[in-house]
Motif scaffolding. Structure first.
Motif, PDB file in Angstrom:
ATOM      1  N   PHE A  34      84.931  33.371 -26.892  1.00 49.12           N
ATOM      2  CA  PHE A  34      85.396  32.019 -26.588  1.00 49.12           C
ATOM      3  C   PHE A  34      85.807  31.907 -25.117  1.00 49.12           C
ATOM      4  O   PHE A  34      86.228  32.886 -24.496  1.00 49.12           O
ATOM      5  CB  PHE A  34      86.636  31.669 -27.434  1.00 49.12           C
ATOM      6  CG  PHE A  34      86.438  31.834 -28.908  1.00 49.12           C
ATOM      7  CD1 PHE A  34      86.668  33.058 -29.521  1.00 49.12           C
ATOM      8  CD2 PHE A  34      86.037  30.772 -29.698  1.00 49.12           C
ATOM      9  CE1 PHE A  34      86.494  33.228 -30.887  1.00 49.12           C
ATOM     10  CE2 PHE A  34      85.859  30.917 -31.065  1.00 49.12           C
ATOM     11  CZ  PHE A  34      86.086  32.149 -31.656  1.00 49.12           C
ATOM     12  N   TYR A  36      88.592  29.353 -23.308  1.00 47.07           N
ATOM     13  CA  TYR A  36      89.610  28.314 -23.429  1.00 47.07           C
ATOM     14  C   TYR A  36      90.002  27.850 -22.032  1.00 47.07           C
ATOM     15  O   TYR A  36      89.952  28.622 -21.073  1.00 47.07           O
ATOM     16  CB  TYR A  36      90.846  28.836 -24.160  1.00 47.07           C
ATOM     17  CG  TYR A  36      90.688  28.937 -25.656  1.00 47.07           C
ATOM     18  CD1 TYR A  36      90.070  30.045 -26.244  1.00 47.07           C
ATOM     19  CD2 TYR A  36      91.154  27.926 -26.493  1.00 47.07           C
ATOM     20  CE1 TYR A  36      89.934  30.132 -27.622  1.00 47.07           C
ATOM     21  CE2 TYR A  36      91.016  28.007 -27.868  1.00 47.07           C
ATOM     22  CZ  TYR A  36      90.410  29.111 -28.422  1.00 47.07           C
ATOM     23  OH  TYR A  36      90.275  29.186 -29.784  1.00 47.07           O
ATOM     24  N   PHE A  89      90.566  30.980 -19.758  1.00 50.62           N
ATOM     25  CA  PHE A  89      90.816  32.220 -20.492  1.00 50.62           C
ATOM     26  C   PHE A  89      89.581  32.587 -21.313  1.00 50.62           C
ATOM     27  O   PHE A  89      89.084  31.771 -22.092  1.00 50.62           O
ATOM     28  CB  PHE A  89      91.994  32.062 -21.460  1.00 50.62           C
ATOM     29  CG  PHE A  89      93.326  31.871 -20.794  1.00 50.62           C
ATOM     30  CD1 PHE A  89      93.821  30.602 -20.562  1.00 50.62           C
ATOM     31  CD2 PHE A  89      94.092  32.965 -20.424  1.00 50.62           C
ATOM     32  CE1 PHE A  89      95.054  30.408 -19.967  1.00 50.62           C
ATOM     33  CE2 PHE A  89      95.331  32.794 -19.827  1.00 50.62           C
ATOM     34  CZ  PHE A  89      95.814  31.507 -19.594  1.00 50.62           C
ATOM     35  N   SER A  93      87.539  37.254 -30.933  1.00 51.32           N
ATOM     36  CA  SER A  93      88.172  37.303 -32.244  1.00 51.32           C
ATOM     37  C   SER A  93      87.239  37.980 -33.228  1.00 51.32           C
ATOM     38  O   SER A  93      86.044  37.702 -33.247  1.00 51.32           O
ATOM     39  CB  SER A  93      88.497  35.888 -32.724  1.00 51.32           C
ATOM     40  OG  SER A  93      89.000  35.900 -34.035  1.00 51.32           O
ATOM     41  N   LEU A  99      93.254  35.751 -31.815  1.00 47.54           N
ATOM     42  CA  LEU A  99      92.500  35.884 -30.578  1.00 47.54           C
ATOM     43  C   LEU A  99      93.109  36.947 -29.677  1.00 47.54           C
ATOM     44  O   LEU A  99      94.318  37.114 -29.612  1.00 47.54           O
ATOM     45  CB  LEU A  99      92.503  34.551 -29.831  1.00 47.54           C
ATOM     46  CG  LEU A  99      91.685  33.426 -30.458  1.00 47.54           C
ATOM     47  CD1 LEU A  99      92.134  32.090 -29.913  1.00 47.54           C
ATOM     48  CD2 LEU A  99      90.211  33.645 -30.198  1.00 47.54           C
ATOM     49  N   PHE A 101      93.118  37.684 -25.703  1.00 49.57           N
ATOM     50  CA  PHE A 101      92.828  36.950 -24.470  1.00 49.57           C
ATOM     51  C   PHE A 101      92.715  37.872 -23.263  1.00 49.57           C
ATOM     52  O   PHE A 101      93.389  38.909 -23.180  1.00 49.57           O
ATOM     53  CB  PHE A 101      93.954  35.954 -24.180  1.00 49.57           C
ATOM     54  CG  PHE A 101      93.959  34.749 -25.072  1.00 49.57           C
ATOM     55  CD1 PHE A 101      94.674  34.754 -26.256  1.00 49.57           C
ATOM     56  CD2 PHE A 101      93.250  33.615 -24.722  1.00 49.57           C
ATOM     57  CE1 PHE A 101      94.677  33.643 -27.088  1.00 49.57           C
ATOM     58  CE2 PHE A 101      93.252  32.499 -25.536  1.00 49.57           C
ATOM     59  CZ  PHE A 101      93.966  32.510 -26.718  1.00 49.57           C
ATOM     60  N   GLY A 102      91.888  37.435 -22.314  1.00 45.45           N
ATOM     61  CA  GLY A 102      91.946  38.000 -20.987  1.00 45.45           C
ATOM     62  C   GLY A 102      93.150  37.431 -20.251  1.00 45.45           C
ATOM     63  O   GLY A 102      93.884  36.597 -20.771  1.00 45.45           O
ATOM     64  N   LYS A 103      93.343  37.867 -19.015  1.00 42.15           N
ATOM     65  CA  LYS A 103      94.543  37.488 -18.273  1.00 42.15           C
ATOM     66  C   LYS A 103      94.479  36.080 -17.703  1.00 42.15           C
ATOM     67  O   LYS A 103      95.484  35.568 -17.216  1.00 42.15           O
ATOM     68  CB  LYS A 103      94.803  38.498 -17.160  1.00 42.15           C
ATOM     69  CG  LYS A 103      95.210  39.865 -17.678  1.00 42.15           C
ATOM     70  CD  LYS A 103      95.642  40.797 -16.553  1.00 42.15           C
ATOM     71  CE  LYS A 103      96.146  42.113 -17.126  1.00 42.15           C
ATOM     72  NZ  LYS A 103      96.617  43.041 -16.070  1.00 42.15           N
ATOM     73  N   GLY A 104      93.313  35.472 -17.736  1.00 44.83           N
ATOM     74  CA  GLY A 104      93.179  34.120 -17.214  1.00 44.83           C
ATOM     75  C   GLY A 104      92.752  34.103 -15.753  1.00 44.83           C
ATOM     76  O   GLY A 104      93.125  34.992 -14.973  1.00 44.83           O
TER      77      GLY A 104
END
Lengths: 111, 114
Positions: A34, A36, A89, A93, A99, A101-104
């Motif tokens: 994903f 986001y 991000f 999943s 989820l 997540f990466g660090k953004g």
């Protein structure tokens, strides 16, 4: 365990420039992937997704292709706008789990 | 997709007090998740809350500090107990909806502890 690595920001671009934000993952099995987006002062929105290898997710001019051979899910857009300025991000999943997540990556687009 | 609301949207609290955050979903969902987003950071999972069972907490989060209730399929609460300034974060709930592991997020609760 599973993890997501995305390129460090901030990314600063001029309007109409090409955007790439790199994302790679480590996971067992076949996760869903994903992107986001979090606009300033707002909540997290699902931008696009891909659920199996070679799937391409797309939305609002953004695209990302699920590459199992390179364990990547890079986000691209051909021509960014000022309104695309946000934090992006990458996430994965496994079925029925939360989820990861990466660090953004912060994107700033100037006119 | 699912529409999720959270209350309060923000709060400023004194250290040592507790705050309960509510999460309401417009449809019945099995799995709900609570995340924390510290300033300038990514999201970290606190716990998974399934209706009818105890919440499952991630490493580094304990029930005494973050008790969770899940009384039905559309509602959950997260309490941040005995707060300290380190608890200042955005707290988000999310639900799985729409299949293919899609998760949707509430707008978040911005907590500042002084």
């Amino acid at each position: 365990g599973d993890s997501v690595t995305q390129m460090e920001g901030p990314v600063t671009l001029s309007e109409e420039a090409f955007l790439t934000i790199n994302c790679t993952y480590t996971a067992t099995g076949y996760p869903s992937l994903f992107w986001y987006v979090q606009y300033p002062g707002e909540g997290l929105q699902l931008l696009l997704k891909a659920t199996k290898a070679d799937d391409k997710g797309s939305n609002k001019g953004f695209e990302a292709t699920y590459r199992k051979e390179t364990t990547s899910f890079h986000l691209e857009k051909g021509s960014v706008q000022v309104s695309d300025s946000a934090v992006y991000f990458c996430a994965l999943s496994q079925a029925g789990t939360a989820l990861i997540f990466g660090k953004g990556t912060t994107l700033s687009v100037s006119s | 997709s699912a529409v999720i609301s959270q209350k309060p949207s923000r709060d400023i609290c004194q250290r040592g007090t507790s705050l309960t955050i509510q999460c309401q979903v417009d449809s019945q969902v099995t799995m709900m998740f609570w995340y924390r987003q510290q300033p300038g950071q990514s999201l970290t999972l606190i716990a998974t809350a399934n209706q009818g069972s105890e919440a499952t907490y991630e490493s580094g989060f304990v029930i005494d500090k973050f008790p969770i209730s899940r009384p039905n399929l559309t509602f959950s609460t997260l309490t941040v107990s005995n707060m300290s300034p380190e608890d200042s974060s955005i707290y988000l709930c999310s639900v799985e909806s729409g299949g293919y592991d899609e998760q949707y997020f509430g707008p978040g609760t911005r907590l500042t502890v002084t």
